[in-house]
Design an enzyme around this catalytic site. Structure first.
Site, PDB file in Angstrom:
ATOM      1  N   ARG A 138      16.438   3.353  -0.034  1.00 19.61           N
ATOM      2  CA  ARG A 138      15.770   2.047   0.444  1.00 19.61           C
ATOM      3  C   ARG A 138      14.747   2.519   1.622  1.00 19.61           C
ATOM      4  O   ARG A 138      14.945   3.321   2.373  1.00 19.61           O
ATOM      5  CB  ARG A 138      16.896   1.125   0.988  1.00 19.61           C
ATOM      6  CG  ARG A 138      17.913   0.485   0.160  1.00 19.61           C
ATOM      7  CD  ARG A 138      18.402  -0.571   0.448  1.00 19.61           C
ATOM      8  NE  ARG A 138      19.438  -1.207  -0.531  1.00 19.61           N
ATOM      9  CZ  ARG A 138      19.335  -1.460  -1.988  1.00 19.61           C
ATOM     10  NH1 ARG A 138      18.063  -1.378  -2.170  1.00 19.61           N
ATOM     11  NH2 ARG A 138      20.291  -1.835  -2.460  1.00 19.61           N
ATOM     12  N   ASP A 139      13.821   1.733   1.288  1.00 21.65           N
ATOM     13  CA  ASP A 139      12.374   1.991   2.217  1.00 21.65           C
ATOM     14  C   ASP A 139      12.896   1.305   3.350  1.00 21.65           C
ATOM     15  O   ASP A 139      13.764   0.084   3.361  1.00 21.65           O
ATOM     16  CB  ASP A 139      11.360   1.420   1.602  1.00 21.65           C
ATOM     17  CG  ASP A 139       9.942   1.699   2.330  1.00 21.65           C
ATOM     18  OD1 ASP A 139      10.026   1.205   3.427  1.00 21.65           O
ATOM     19  OD2 ASP A 139       9.096   2.511   1.531  1.00 21.65           O
ATOM     20  N   ILE A 140      12.663   1.826   4.780  1.00 20.63           N
ATOM     21  CA  ILE A 140      12.925   1.113   6.014  1.00 20.63           C
ATOM     22  C   ILE A 140      12.004   0.031   6.127  1.00 20.63           C
ATOM     23  O   ILE A 140      12.350  -0.477   7.174  1.00 20.63           O
ATOM     24  CB  ILE A 140      12.816   2.170   7.087  1.00 20.63           C
ATOM     25  CG1 ILE A 140      11.710   2.911   7.459  1.00 20.63           C
ATOM     26  CG2 ILE A 140      14.224   3.225   7.036  1.00 20.63           C
ATOM     27  CD1 ILE A 140      11.463   3.662   8.595  1.00 20.63           C
ATOM     28  N   ASN A 150       1.565   6.170  -4.859  1.00 19.39           N
ATOM     29  CA  ASN A 150       0.349   6.247  -3.841  1.00 19.39           C
ATOM     30  C   ASN A 150      -0.195   7.823  -3.868  1.00 19.39           C
ATOM     31  O   ASN A 150       0.867   8.643  -3.541  1.00 19.39           O
ATOM     32  CB  ASN A 150       0.542   5.618  -2.598  1.00 19.39           C
ATOM     33  CG  ASN A 150       0.956   4.198  -2.697  1.00 19.39           C
ATOM     34  OD1 ASN A 150       0.221   3.467  -3.647  1.00 19.39           O
ATOM     35  ND2 ASN A 150       1.544   3.842  -1.715  1.00 19.39           N
ATOM     36  N   GLU A 200       0.879   7.844   2.607  1.00 23.67           N
ATOM     37  CA  GLU A 200       1.152   7.918   4.104  1.00 23.67           C
ATOM     38  C   GLU A 200       2.032   9.330   4.311  1.00 23.67           C
ATOM     39  O   GLU A 200       1.813   9.780   5.204  1.00 23.67           O
ATOM     40  CB  GLU A 200       1.886   6.543   4.609  1.00 23.67           C
ATOM     41  CG  GLU A 200       0.792   5.546   4.230  1.00 23.67           C
ATOM     42  CD  GLU A 200       1.268   4.211   5.060  1.00 23.67           C
ATOM     43  OE1 GLU A 200       2.457   4.101   5.671  1.00 23.67           O
ATOM     44  OE2 GLU A 200       0.812   3.446   5.085  1.00 23.67           O
ATOM     45  N   VAL A 201       2.918   9.298   3.243  1.00 17.34           N
ATOM     46  CA  VAL A 201       3.725  10.496   3.526  1.00 17.34           C
ATOM     47  C   VAL A 201       3.484  11.452   2.479  1.00 17.34           C
ATOM     48  O   VAL A 201       3.505  11.064   1.142  1.00 17.34           O
ATOM     49  CB  VAL A 201       5.518  10.074   3.704  1.00 17.34           C
ATOM     50  CG1 VAL A 201       6.365  11.324   3.474  1.00 17.34           C
ATOM     51  CG2 VAL A 201       5.685   9.120   4.730  1.00 17.34           C
ATOM     52  N   HIS A 235       6.316  10.478  -3.896  1.00 19.39           N
ATOM     53  CA  HIS A 235       7.373   9.425  -3.988  1.00 19.39           C
ATOM     54  C   HIS A 235       6.918   8.211  -4.627  1.00 19.39           C
ATOM     55  O   HIS A 235       5.799   7.834  -4.713  1.00 19.39           O
ATOM     56  CB  HIS A 235       8.067   8.925  -2.445  1.00 19.39           C
ATOM     57  CG  HIS A 235       6.895   8.513  -1.619  1.00 19.39           C
ATOM     58  ND1 HIS A 235       5.722   9.366  -0.966  1.00 19.39           N
ATOM     59  CD2 HIS A 235       6.480   7.282  -1.164  1.00 19.39           C
ATOM     60  CE1 HIS A 235       5.154   8.652  -0.269  1.00 19.39           C
ATOM     61  NE2 HIS A 235       5.465   7.264  -0.371  1.00 19.39           N
ATOM     62  N   HIS A 288       7.351   4.212  -5.350  1.00 21.21           N
ATOM     63  CA  HIS A 288       8.080   3.069  -4.775  1.00 21.21           C
ATOM     64  C   HIS A 288       8.545   2.311  -6.025  1.00 21.21           C
ATOM     65  O   HIS A 288       7.821   1.962  -6.722  1.00 21.21           O
ATOM     66  CB  HIS A 288       6.846   2.271  -4.186  1.00 21.21           C
ATOM     67  CG  HIS A 288       6.295   3.005  -3.001  1.00 21.21           C
ATOM     68  ND1 HIS A 288       6.767   2.406  -1.700  1.00 21.21           N
ATOM     69  CD2 HIS A 288       5.540   3.933  -2.849  1.00 21.21           C
ATOM     70  CE1 HIS A 288       6.243   3.379  -0.751  1.00 21.21           C
ATOM     71  NE2 HIS A 288       4.998   4.186  -1.453  1.00 21.21           N
TER      72      HIS A 288
END
Length: 120
Positions: free
Chosen positions: A31-33, A89, A97-98, A102, A104
């Site tokens: 899960r995304d925080i 992304n 951003e990371v 990954h 989403h």
């Protein structure tokens, strides 16, 4: 950046906690925080690749495993009936951003248009 500095590599190593929904030999879904939808899950390969382009070029089979894990999580989260969005992304302009590839996985409510027009 070394993999020891990578947030997602540290999650894979168990150094940083995450709410894991699915783990395979090669992938991890958690899960995304900071969720942007009722269901917001990140799906990553355990091996470090900076972005989806380098993953696709370096290991197309692993890229397919990331997609298969995302599809399995979408089913487990009950998203197949109404649909979901799977988003990678890539790079600064793409909003990454990371810099560990990954996907989403977003769903659970209408998500609206893919992009808002912000071109000048």
């Amino acid at each position: 950046m070394s993999t020891t500095d990578c947030l997602f590599c540290r999650i894979v190593a168990g150094e940083i906690p995450a709410t894991v929904l699915r783990e395979t030999r090669t992938t991890l879904a958690f899960r995304d925080i900071d969720p942007k939808a009722p269901v917001h899950v990140l799906v990553i390969p355990k091996e470090h690749y900076a972005d989806v382009a380098t993953l696709a070029e370096g290991d197309p089979g692993l890229a397919a495993e990331v997609l298969a894990t995302a599809a399995a999580v979408a089913e487990e989260e009950g998203l197949l009936g109404d649909g979901f969005r799977l988003l990678f992304n890539t790079g600064t302009y793409g909003g990454q951003e990371v810099f560990h590839v990954h996907a989403h996985l977003l769903g659970g409510a209408p998500l609206g248009p893919m992009l808002t027009s912000n071109l000048s």
